[in-house]
Design a protein around this motif. Structure first.
Motif, mmCIF file in Angstrom:
data_model
loop_
_atom_site.group_PDB
_atom_site.id
_atom_site.type_symbol
_atom_site.label_atom_id
_atom_site.label_comp_id
_atom_site.label_asym_id
_atom_site.label_seq_id
_atom_site.Cartn_x
_atom_site.Cartn_y
_atom_site.Cartn_z
ATOM 1 N N THR A 38 -11.900 9.899 -5.932
ATOM 2 C CA THR A 38 -10.586 9.805 -5.333
ATOM 3 C C THR A 38 -10.637 10.462 -3.973
ATOM 4 N N CYS A 39 -9.647 10.121 -3.126
ATOM 5 C CA CYS A 39 -9.651 10.673 -1.784
ATOM 6 C C CYS A 39 -9.130 12.109 -1.803
ATOM 7 N N CYS A 40 -9.034 12.694 -0.613
ATOM 8 C CA CYS A 40 -8.655 14.096 -0.521
ATOM 9 C C CYS A 40 -7.233 14.336 -1.002
ATOM 10 N N LEU A 41 -6.421 13.282 -1.051
ATOM 11 C CA LEU A 41 -5.058 13.436 -1.546
ATOM 12 C C LEU A 41 -4.985 13.275 -3.044
ATOM 13 N N TRP A 87 -5.372 10.658 -4.880
ATOM 14 C CA TRP A 87 -4.605 9.508 -5.314
ATOM 15 C C TRP A 87 -5.178 9.016 -6.630
ATOM 16 N N CYS A 88 -4.291 8.445 -7.465
ATOM 17 C CA CYS A 88 -4.705 8.052 -8.809
ATOM 18 C C CYS A 88 -5.616 6.840 -8.756
ATOM 19 N N GLY A 89 -6.440 6.691 -9.811
ATOM 20 C CA GLY A 89 -7.199 5.464 -9.997
ATOM 21 C C GLY A 89 -6.471 4.659 -11.039
ATOM 22 N N CYS A 90 -5.636 3.742 -10.605
ATOM 23 C CA CYS A 90 -4.778 3.061 -11.568
ATOM 24 C C CYS A 90 -5.612 2.208 -12.503
ATOM 25 N N CYS A 91 -5.189 2.131 -13.761
ATOM 26 C CA CYS A 91 -5.955 1.385 -14.751
ATOM 27 C C CYS A 91 -5.463 -0.041 -14.879
ATOM 28 N N LYS A 92 -4.330 -0.360 -14.255
ATOM 29 C CA LYS A 92 -3.943 -1.748 -14.151
ATOM 30 C C LYS A 92 -3.136 -1.898 -12.882
ATOM 31 N N CYS A 93 -3.103 -3.046 -12.354
ATOM 32 C CA CYS A 93 -2.406 -3.246 -11.089
ATOM 33 C C CYS A 93 -1.342 -4.315 -11.249
ATOM 34 N N PRO A 94 -0.092 -3.933 -11.449
ATOM 35 C CA PRO A 94 0.965 -4.914 -11.661
ATOM 36 C C PRO A 94 1.510 -5.429 -10.341
ATOM 37 N N LEU A 111 -0.396 0.470 -5.267
ATOM 38 C CA LEU A 111 -1.334 0.111 -6.337
ATOM 39 C C LEU A 111 -2.278 -0.994 -5.895
ATOM 40 N N ALA A 112 -1.765 -1.966 -5.154
ATOM 41 C CA ALA A 112 -2.614 -3.051 -4.658
ATOM 42 C C ALA A 112 -3.690 -2.511 -3.717
ATOM 43 N N CYS A 113 -3.309 -1.550 -2.885
ATOM 44 C CA CYS A 113 -4.280 -0.919 -1.979
ATOM 45 C C CYS A 113 -5.330 -0.141 -2.757
ATOM 46 N N GLU A 114 -4.918 0.506 -3.858
ATOM 47 C CA GLU A 114 -5.879 1.209 -4.699
ATOM 48 C C GLU A 114 -6.907 0.241 -5.281
ATOM 49 N N PRO A 169 -11.887 -7.938 7.500
ATOM 50 C CA PRO A 169 -11.257 -7.091 6.467
ATOM 51 C C PRO A 169 -12.251 -6.125 5.838
ATOM 52 N N SER A 170 -11.761 -4.956 5.459
ATOM 53 C CA SER A 170 -12.563 -3.978 4.733
ATOM 54 C C SER A 170 -11.726 -3.406 3.600
ATOM 55 N N SER A 171 -12.385 -2.739 2.675
ATOM 56 C CA SER A 171 -11.672 -2.184 1.520
ATOM 57 C C SER A 171 -10.746 -1.042 1.921
ATOM 58 N N LEU A 172 -10.937 -0.484 3.114
ATOM 59 C CA LEU A 172 -10.120 0.645 3.566
ATOM 60 C C LEU A 172 -9.170 0.266 4.699
ATOM 61 N N MET A 173 -8.990 -1.019 4.932
ATOM 62 C CA MET A 173 -8.204 -1.435 6.093
ATOM 63 C C MET A 173 -6.726 -1.063 5.974
#
Length: 209
Positions: free
Chosen positions: A32-35, A37-44, A114-117, A165-169
């Motif tokens: 996880t990042c320095c904040l 942030w949660c690792g969501c287990c599902k993305c609604p 959540l989508a960004c996660e 595009p990148s995963s961190l954009m």
């Protein structure tokens, strides 16, 4: 600007690429990042996925009303009041918070986050490109009914990054929405009937045991 993609096509692409990894409620994922942030287990983050899930089985929010053994503990509910981070790490916490946001018509902030996660976890470039475009169409485009509130500088950066595009954009945009939820929505959530009623029910359950 991204090429136009129909809503049906976007949902099909998203459904094809989303993976739902196992997650222990309340436990953050690794890296996880320095904040924290949660690792969501599902993305609604699409209505289609949410509707399909509701048809197949009861949601966690339904289970709070219907299944005693699936309710969060009193300690968990109290911990959410102490830490926004801790609430987001909890599956039950996220879904209770989402119920509250829905009542304020700001649920899209959490769905965007959540989508960004989900995007942050991707390494396949083709999947990253598809998810990045879907997020743009769903939450960033001024034509979207689910558009989230981002400042012009962040929007311009996103538009530039769409070419590669990148995963961190969306990292800066995600932080902006996270901060908005933390400072604006979270205090109201703690004073809401949604949270207070849940807290009272957990306290009663403890007294009955």
């Amino acid at each position: 600007m991204p090429r136009s993609v129909s809503g049906v096509e976007m949902r099909k692409r998203q459904a094809a690429h989303i993976e739902v990894p196992p997650q222990v409620p309340g436990q953050p994922r690794a890296n996880t990042c320095c904040l924290c942030w949660c690792g969501c287990c599902k993305c609604p983050w699409t209505e289609e996925r949410m509707e399909r899930s509701e048809r197949q089985t009861c949601t966690k929010m339904d289970s709070i009303e219907a299944a005693e053994d699936q309710q969060p503990s009193l300690d968990q509910v109290l911990s959410w009041a102490r830490s926004f981070e801790m609430m987001l790490r909890s599956l039950e916490g996220r879904e209770i918070f989402q119920e509250f946001l829905r009542s304020e018509y700001s649920e899209d902030n959490l769905l965007f986050w959540l989508a960004c996660e989900e995007l942050r976890k991707e390494s396949d470039l083709s999947v990253v490109e598809e998810k990045a475009r879907i997020i743009y169409e769903d939450y960033v485009s001024i034509l979207s009914p689910k558009e989230v509130s981002l400042d012009s500088r962040v929007r311009e950066g996103i538009n530039q990054n769409l070419a590669q595009p990148s995963s961190l954009m969306y990292e800066e945009a995600q932080l902006q929405i996270y901060t908005l939820m933390h400072r604006d929505s979270f205090p109201r959530f703690l004073n809401s009937c949604v949270y207070r009623d849940l807290l009272a029910s957990r306290r009663r359950a403890c007294l009955d045991t």
